[in-house]
Each structure stands twice: as C-alpha cells, then as structure tokens.
Design a protein around this motif. Structure first.
Motif, PDB file in Angstrom:
ATOM      1  N   UNK A 154      84.145   5.885  86.620  1.00 56.18           N
ATOM      2  CA  UNK A 154      84.213   4.521  87.168  1.00 56.18           C
ATOM      3  C   UNK A 154      84.200   4.522  88.696  1.00 56.18           C
ATOM      4  N   UNK A 155      83.221   5.249  89.254  1.00 56.61           N
ATOM      5  CA  UNK A 155      83.073   5.293  90.707  1.00 56.61           C
ATOM      6  C   UNK A 155      81.644   4.930  91.090  1.00 56.61           C
ATOM      7  N   UNK A 156      81.531   4.126  92.133  1.00 56.58           N
ATOM      8  CA  UNK A 156      80.245   3.743  92.703  1.00 56.58           C
ATOM      9  C   UNK A 156      80.175   4.357  94.090  1.00 56.58           C
ATOM     10  N   UNK A 157      79.138   5.125  94.346  1.00 58.03           N
ATOM     11  CA  UNK A 157      78.988   5.781  95.637  1.00 58.03           C
ATOM     12  C   UNK A 157      77.911   5.078  96.449  1.00 58.03           C
ATOM     13  N   UNK A 158      78.281   4.644  97.650  1.00 62.70           N
ATOM     14  CA  UNK A 158      77.353   4.029  98.591  1.00 62.70           C
ATOM     15  C   UNK A 158      77.175   4.980  99.768  1.00 62.70           C
ATOM     16  N   UNK A 159      75.959   5.044 100.302  1.00 66.56           N
ATOM     17  CA  UNK A 159      75.699   5.889 101.465  1.00 66.56           C
ATOM     18  C   UNK A 159      75.325   5.013 102.644  1.00 66.56           C
ATOM     19  N   UNK A 160      75.978   5.273 103.767  1.00 65.24           N
ATOM     20  CA  UNK A 160      75.671   4.561 105.002  1.00 65.24           C
ATOM     21  C   UNK A 160      74.290   4.988 105.498  1.00 65.24           C
TER      22      UNK A 160
ATOM     23  N   UNK B  85      82.390   4.938 100.066  1.00 63.24           N
ATOM     24  CA  UNK B  85      81.350   4.930 101.088  1.00 63.24           C
ATOM     25  C   UNK B  85      81.237   6.317 101.694  1.00 63.24           C
ATOM     26  N   UNK B  86      80.028   6.877 101.650  1.00 61.46           N
ATOM     27  CA  UNK B  86      79.745   8.194 102.222  1.00 61.46           C
ATOM     28  C   UNK B  86      79.066   7.974 103.565  1.00 61.46           C
ATOM     29  N   UNK B  87      79.602   8.621 104.597  1.00 65.00           N
ATOM     30  CA  UNK B  87      78.989   8.525 105.920  1.00 65.00           C
ATOM     31  C   UNK B  87      79.099   9.871 106.637  1.00 65.00           C
ATOM     32  N   UNK B  88      78.760   9.919 107.893  1.00 67.75           N
ATOM     33  CA  UNK B  88      78.785  11.168 108.645  1.00 67.75           C
ATOM     34  C   UNK B  88      80.169  11.764 108.814  1.00 67.75           C
ATOM     35  N   UNK B  89      81.199  10.983 108.579  1.00 64.64           N
ATOM     36  CA  UNK B  89      82.576  11.454 108.724  1.00 64.64           C
ATOM     37  C   UNK B  89      83.185  11.898 107.399  1.00 64.64           C
ATOM     38  N   UNK B  90      82.448  11.735 106.300  1.00 67.66           N
ATOM     39  CA  UNK B  90      82.960  12.101 104.982  1.00 67.66           C
ATOM     40  C   UNK B  90      82.807  10.963 104.000  1.00 67.66           C
ATOM     41  N   UNK B  91      83.818  10.793 103.161  1.00 67.49           N
ATOM     42  CA  UNK B  91      83.781   9.743 102.133  1.00 67.49           C
ATOM     43  C   UNK B  91      85.124   9.046 102.110  1.00 67.49           C
ATOM     44  N   UNK B  92      85.096   7.731 101.943  1.00 64.91           N
ATOM     45  CA  UNK B  92      86.339   6.976 101.853  1.00 64.91           C
ATOM     46  C   UNK B  92      86.209   5.875 100.807  1.00 64.91           C
ATOM     47  N   UNK B  93      87.297   5.652 100.089  1.00 63.14           N
ATOM     48  CA  UNK B  93      87.343   4.563  99.122  1.00 63.14           C
ATOM     49  C   UNK B  93      87.469   3.271  99.923  1.00 63.14           C
ATOM     50  N   UNK B  94      86.521   2.354  99.720  1.00 66.14           N
ATOM     51  CA  UNK B  94      86.564   1.113 100.483  1.00 66.14           C
ATOM     52  C   UNK B  94      87.036  -0.068  99.642  1.00 66.14           C
ATOM     53  N   UNK B  95      87.037   0.089  98.318  1.00 65.74           N
ATOM     54  CA  UNK B  95      87.552  -0.984  97.462  1.00 65.74           C
ATOM     55  C   UNK B  95      87.858  -0.406  96.086  1.00 65.74           C
ATOM     56  N   UNK B  96      88.939  -0.888  95.487  1.00 64.25           N
ATOM     57  CA  UNK B  96      89.310  -0.461  94.137  1.00 64.25           C
ATOM     58  C   UNK B  96      89.289  -1.664  93.204  1.00 64.25           C
ATOM     59  N   UNK B  97      89.358  -1.379  91.928  1.00 65.26           N
ATOM     60  CA  UNK B  97      89.387  -2.412  90.885  1.00 65.26           C
ATOM     61  C   UNK B  97      88.192  -3.359  90.965  1.00 65.26           C
TER      62      UNK B  97
END
Length: 65
Positions: A57-63, A8-20
C-alpha cells in the motif's frame, strides 16, 4: 483497510509525504492530487508516478525537474 502511504523520491532520498491516502488523481496539467481518509487534500506538481506497490500500500512519486 486499503489506505496507502505516498512516498516522494528526490535527490535527497525518499520521504513519506502523506499517509492514509484513499484517492489519487493525475491532472492533465501535470498536478497530482491526494486525499486522505479524513478528507485532507494535498496537491503536488513537479513529480510523476514512479510505481505503485499494491501489496504494501505504497505509492512512489519521483520529483522531476
């Protein structure tokens, strides 16, 4: 194996919110539902799909506001 990480990409950067992650569903009401290989689910709202990297194997979501 073809599981993905969801970032998840947001104003604070990017963080992995779920794996596998093995399933991602975009709902008509704007929600995105994720399910991992163990059947654990997470529902997100207020974001959109930015990109999908099939090689890494990465999915990027933007807030979105």
């Amino acid at each position: 194996m073809c599981q993905s990480k969801v970032v998840l990409i947001n104003g604070r950067g990017a963080e992995v919110i779920m794996t596998d992650v093995v399933l991602m569903e975009a709902r008509d009401d704007g929600r995105i539902e994720l399910m991992d290989i163990m059947g654990n689910r997470k529902t997100l709202s207020g974001c959109r799909v930015e990109s999908v990297d099939f090689i890494s194997h990465r999915i990027f979501l933007r807030e979105v506001s």
